[in-house]
Design a protein around this motif. Structure first.
Motif, PDB file in Angstrom:
ATOM      1  N   SER A   1       0.817  -1.214   0.000  1.00 45.74           N
ATOM      2  CA  SER A   1       0.000   0.000   0.000  1.00 45.74           C
ATOM      3  C   SER A   1       0.849   1.262   0.000  1.00 45.74           C
ATOM      4  CB  SER A   1      -0.902   0.054   1.246  1.00 45.74           C
ATOM      5  OG  SER A   1      -1.802  -1.020   1.291  1.00 45.74           O
ATOM      6  N   GLY A   2       2.149   1.142   0.333  1.00 46.95           N
ATOM      7  CA  GLY A   2       2.918   2.372   0.559  1.00 46.95           C
ATOM      8  C   GLY A   2       4.328   2.351   0.041  1.00 46.95           C
ATOM      9  N   ARG A   3       5.251   2.593   0.972  1.00 47.03           N
ATOM     10  CA  ARG A   3       6.659   2.862   0.673  1.00 47.03           C
ATOM     11  C   ARG A   3       7.368   1.725  -0.062  1.00 47.03           C
ATOM     12  NH1 ARG A   3       9.409   3.658   6.308  1.00 47.03           N
ATOM     13  NH2 ARG A   3       8.495   1.572   6.439  1.00 47.03           N
ATOM     14  N   GLY A   4       7.133   0.507   0.392  1.00 40.46           N
ATOM     15  CA  GLY A   4       7.705  -0.638  -0.327  1.00 40.46           C
ATOM     16  C   GLY A   4       9.135  -0.987   0.026  1.00 40.46           C
ATOM     17  N   SER A   5       9.597  -0.629   1.228  1.00 34.63           N
ATOM     18  CA  SER A   5      10.989  -0.983   1.555  1.00 34.63           C
ATOM     19  C   SER A   5      11.137  -2.483   1.787  1.00 34.63           C
ATOM     20  CB  SER A   5      11.497  -0.184   2.760  1.00 34.63           C
ATOM     21  OG  SER A   5      10.899  -0.613   3.954  1.00 34.63           O
ATOM     22  N   ASN A   6      10.111  -3.137   2.308  1.00 36.02           N
ATOM     23  CA  ASN A   6      10.192  -4.607   2.445  1.00 36.02           C
ATOM     24  C   ASN A   6      10.161  -5.275   1.075  1.00 36.02           C
ATOM     25  OD1 ASN A   6      10.251  -5.751   5.323  1.00 36.02           O
ATOM     26  ND2 ASN A   6       8.810  -4.038   5.487  1.00 36.02           N
ATOM     27  N   LEU A   7       9.349  -4.745   0.184  1.00 36.56           N
ATOM     28  CA  LEU A   7       9.343  -5.249  -1.196  1.00 36.56           C
ATOM     29  C   LEU A   7      10.751  -5.135  -1.780  1.00 36.56           C
ATOM     30  CD1 LEU A   7       8.071  -6.098  -3.915  1.00 36.56           C
ATOM     31  CD2 LEU A   7       7.420  -3.699  -4.244  1.00 36.56           C
ATOM     32  N   GLN A   8      11.402  -3.986  -1.547  1.00 37.97           N
ATOM     33  CA  GLN A   8      12.765  -3.789  -2.060  1.00 37.97           C
ATOM     34  C   GLN A   8      13.725  -4.830  -1.471  1.00 37.97           C
ATOM     35  OE1 GLN A   8      13.836  -0.948  -4.241  1.00 37.97           O
ATOM     36  NE2 GLN A   8      15.302  -2.618  -4.504  1.00 37.97           N
TER      37      GLN A   8
ATOM     38  N   LEU B   1       2.383 -10.107   2.170  1.00 40.76           N
ATOM     39  CA  LEU B   1       1.856  -8.783   2.499  1.00 40.76           C
ATOM     40  C   LEU B   1       3.034  -7.932   2.951  1.00 40.76           C
ATOM     41  CD1 LEU B   1      -1.384  -9.736   4.523  1.00 40.76           C
ATOM     42  CD2 LEU B   1      -1.010  -9.674   2.046  1.00 40.76           C
ATOM     43  N   ALA B   2       3.287  -6.849   2.246  1.00 42.11           N
ATOM     44  CA  ALA B   2       4.445  -6.005   2.554  1.00 42.11           C
ATOM     45  C   ALA B   2       3.954  -4.573   2.725  1.00 42.11           C
ATOM     46  CB  ALA B   2       5.488  -6.116   1.442  1.00 42.11           C
ATOM     47  N   GLY B   3       3.413  -4.300   3.923  1.00 44.02           N
ATOM     48  CA  GLY B   3       2.852  -2.986   4.163  1.00 44.02           C
ATOM     49  C   GLY B   3       1.519  -2.814   3.457  1.00 44.02           C
ATOM     50  N   PHE B   4       0.760  -3.891   3.382  1.00 42.52           N
ATOM     51  CA  PHE B   4      -0.592  -3.827   2.791  1.00 42.52           C
ATOM     52  C   PHE B   4      -1.549  -3.444   3.918  1.00 42.52           C
ATOM     53  CE2 PHE B   4      -4.574  -5.921   1.213  1.00 42.52           C
ATOM     54  CZ  PHE B   4      -4.704  -5.159   0.061  1.00 42.52           C
TER      55      PHE B   4
ATOM     56  N   MET C   1       1.699 -14.566   4.076  1.00 41.90           N
ATOM     57  CA  MET C   1       2.603 -14.101   5.136  1.00 41.90           C
ATOM     58  C   MET C   1       2.474 -12.599   5.318  1.00 41.90           C
ATOM     59  SD  MET C   1       6.349 -15.669   4.688  1.00 41.90           S
ATOM     60  CE  MET C   1       6.579 -17.422   4.651  1.00 41.90           C
ATOM     61  N   ASN C   2       2.744 -12.158   6.538  1.00 40.05           N
ATOM     62  CA  ASN C   2       2.744 -10.729   6.834  1.00 40.05           C
ATOM     63  C   ASN C   2       3.942 -10.411   7.706  1.00 40.05           C
ATOM     64  OD1 ASN C   2       1.700  -8.042   6.990  1.00 40.05           O
ATOM     65  ND2 ASN C   2       0.895  -8.489   9.024  1.00 40.05           N
ATOM     66  N   ILE C   3       4.362  -9.148   7.689  1.00 43.07           N
ATOM     67  CA  ILE C   3       5.366  -8.692   8.656  1.00 43.07           C
ATOM     68  C   ILE C   3       4.775  -7.566   9.479  1.00 43.07           C
ATOM     69  CG2 ILE C   3       6.529  -7.082   7.048  1.00 43.07           C
ATOM     70  CD1 ILE C   3       9.149  -8.266   8.670  1.00 43.07           C
ATOM     71  N   HIS C   4       5.039  -7.646  10.778  1.00 41.99           N
ATOM     72  CA  HIS C   4       4.470  -6.668  11.708  1.00 41.99           C
ATOM     73  C   HIS C   4       5.603  -6.052  12.528  1.00 41.99           C
ATOM     74  CE1 HIS C   4       1.498  -4.752  14.221  1.00 41.99           C
ATOM     75  NE2 HIS C   4       2.185  -5.152  15.276  1.00 41.99           N
ATOM     76  N   PRO C   5       5.593  -4.727  12.721  1.00 42.31           N
ATOM     77  CA  PRO C   5       6.722  -4.078  13.397  1.00 42.31           C
ATOM     78  C   PRO C   5       6.616  -4.078  14.928  1.00 42.31           C
ATOM     79  CG  PRO C   5       5.262  -2.402  12.522  1.00 42.31           C
ATOM     80  CD  PRO C   5       4.658  -3.735  12.140  1.00 42.31           C
ATOM     81  N   ALA C   6       6.397  -5.248  15.502  1.00 42.53           N
ATOM     82  CA  ALA C   6       6.433  -5.424  16.960  1.00 42.53           C
ATOM     83  C   ALA C   6       6.617  -6.909  17.219  1.00 42.53           C
ATOM     84  CB  ALA C   6       5.143  -4.923  17.611  1.00 42.53           C
TER      85      ALA C   6
ATOM     86  N   ALA D   1       2.358   0.286  15.747  1.00 38.83           N
ATOM     87  CA  ALA D   1       2.943  -0.638  16.720  1.00 38.83           C
ATOM     88  C   ALA D   1       4.166  -0.029  17.417  1.00 38.83           C
ATOM     89  CB  ALA D   1       3.335  -1.929  16.007  1.00 38.83           C
ATOM     90  N   GLN D   2       4.950   0.750  16.666  1.00 36.89           N
ATOM     91  CA  GLN D   2       6.164   1.325  17.267  1.00 36.89           C
ATOM     92  C   GLN D   2       5.778   2.356  18.330  1.00 36.89           C
ATOM     93  OE1 GLN D   2       5.351   1.416  13.960  1.00 36.89           O
ATOM     94  NE2 GLN D   2       7.059   0.683  12.707  1.00 36.89           N
ATOM     95  N   GLN D   3       4.762   3.153  18.026  1.00 39.25           N
ATOM     96  CA  GLN D   3       4.283   4.142  18.991  1.00 39.25           C
ATOM     97  C   GLN D   3       3.705   3.448  20.222  1.00 39.25           C
ATOM     98  OE1 GLN D   3       1.543   6.882  17.254  1.00 39.25           O
ATOM     99  NE2 GLN D   3       1.178   7.967  19.189  1.00 39.25           N
TER     100      GLN D   3
ATOM    101  N   ILE E   1      13.764  -1.058  13.876  1.00 39.14           N
ATOM    102  CA  ILE E   1      12.969  -2.266  13.608  1.00 39.14           C
ATOM    103  C   ILE E   1      13.013  -2.612  12.118  1.00 39.14           C
ATOM    104  CG2 ILE E   1      10.622  -3.218  13.602  1.00 39.14           C
ATOM    105  CD1 ILE E   1      10.102  -1.591  16.184  1.00 39.14           C
ATOM    106  N   LEU E   2      12.902  -1.583  11.284  1.00 36.77           N
ATOM    107  CA  LEU E   2      12.837  -1.812   9.835  1.00 36.77           C
ATOM    108  C   LEU E   2      14.085  -2.526   9.317  1.00 36.77           C
ATOM    109  CD1 LEU E   2      10.724  -1.160   7.622  1.00 36.77           C
ATOM    110  CD2 LEU E   2      12.050   0.884   7.089  1.00 36.77           C
ATOM    111  N   ARG E   3      15.249  -2.165   9.880  1.00 43.79           N
ATOM    112  CA  ARG E   3      16.491  -2.844   9.444  1.00 43.79           C
ATOM    113  C   ARG E   3      16.383  -4.350   9.672  1.00 43.79           C
ATOM    114  NH1 ARG E   3      18.982   1.967  11.118  1.00 43.79           N
ATOM    115  NH2 ARG E   3      19.287   1.284  13.265  1.00 43.79           N
TER     116      ARG E   3
HETATM  117  C1  GRF Z   1       6.490  -2.042   7.880  1.00 45.15           C
HETATM  118  O1  GRF Z   1       6.824  -1.409   9.090  1.00 45.15           O
HETATM  119  C2  GRF Z   1       5.792  -3.356   8.128  1.00 45.15           C
HETATM  120  O2  GRF Z   1       6.224  -3.968   9.300  1.00 45.15           O
HETATM  121  C3  GRF Z   1       4.353  -2.933   8.268  1.00 45.15           C
HETATM  122  O3  GRF Z   1       4.181  -1.902   7.348  1.00 45.15           O
HETATM  123  C4  GRF Z   1       5.435  -1.268   7.101  1.00 45.15           C
HETATM  124  C5  GRF Z   1       5.654  -1.333   5.630  1.00 45.15           C
HETATM  125  O4  GRF Z   1       6.805  -0.639   5.222  1.00 45.15           O
HETATM  126  N1  GRF Z   1       3.476  -4.059   8.049  1.00 45.15           N
HETATM  127  P1  GRF Z   1       7.314  -0.751   3.735  1.00 45.15           P
HETATM  128  O5  GRF Z   1       6.167  -0.314   2.830  1.00 45.15           O
HETATM  129  O6  GRF Z   1       7.701  -2.178   3.483  1.00 45.15           O
HETATM  130  O7  GRF Z   1       8.487   0.174   3.646  1.00 45.15           O
END
Ligand code: GRF
Length: 209
Positions: A11-18, A88-91, A108-113, A123-125, A172-174
């Motif tokens: 849905s957004g930035r796509g750093s996990n996709l990268q 799912l990468a920021g969906f 699969m999904n990734i969650h920042p906590a 989640a970080q807040q 966390i993102l790293r």
């Molecule tokens: C990440 O923090 C991920 O954990 C969460 O949404 C964010 C997506 O970031 N589900 P990005 O679009 O992959 O940069």
């Protein structure tokens, strides 16, 4: 053996996709991305993939009468590109049981906590406001709940008293960028065995002796 086909939802930035693209290029993931689907036409993730010759599709919720029709359109594209694992990468949408059952055990999904702590948005807040000394990230299979599916991998990071949401999110993102490709590769190697709530990680296959 053929490369597993990934369908990536953003849905957004796509750093996990990268990070996933980089891992594929460096042969850390034996997969190819069949399609990237975004629900947001403005998603930076869509720009990122342009130079890689990866098909992209934008499917906006507002163009459909109801959630099922919207999800049906996503399923259709995933099937068209023969996606075998849905990443799912920021969906930023909750998927219904209709969608989840269409790809049972394959989302699969990734969650920042560190789940089950701090599910849902921001989640970080949540971790900072709670005063947690550790947070991190979790890769999990998706079930019908909100960030409740069986946990595949987690990585902890410290939370410092001087942290802002941004500094913690970056730390966390790293780690997200490390463990998401690892989890995907474990799946591809057939090493993730779901047993109730638990994901058993099977040992690496070393070949016949
Ligand atoms: C990440 O923090 C991920 O954990 C969460 O949404 C964010 C997506 O970031 N589900 P990005 O679009 O992959 O940069």
């Amino acid at each position: 053996m053929h490369d597993t086909v990934l369908g990536v939802l953003v849905s957004g930035r796509g750093s996990n996709l990268q990070a996933i693209i980089d891992a594929i290029e460096q042969n850390r993931i034996s997969a190819k991305i069949g399609v990237v689907i975004s629900d947001n036409p403005e998603a930076a993730a869509l720009q990122r993939v342009q130079k890689y010759n990866i098909p992209t599709v934008c499917i906006e919720r507002k163009k459909f009468a109801d959630k099922q029709a919207f999800e049906q359109a996503i399923i259709c594209e995933l099937q068209r590109y023969n996606a075998e694992l849905i990443v799912l990468a920021g969906f930023m949408r909750i998927l219904s049981s209709y969608f989840i059952h269409s790809f049972a055990g394959k989302i699969m999904n990734i969650h920042p906590a560190l789940l089950p702590a701090f599910p849902g948005l921001n989640a970080q807040q949540q971790a900072i406001e709670y005063g947690a000394k550790l947070s991190g990230c979790t890769v999990h299979f998706v079930d019908e709940g909100m960030d409740t599916g069986p946990i595949i991998l987690q990585q902890a990071v410290p939370v410092y008293s001087e942290d802002t949401v941004d500094t913690l999110a970056q730390r966390i993102l790293r780690q997200e960028h490390i463990i998401y490709p690892q989890a995907i590769q474990l799946y591809i190697e057939g090493r993730l065995h779901i047993k109730g709530r638990k994901v058993i990680i099977l040992p690496e296959y070393k070949g016949d002796k």
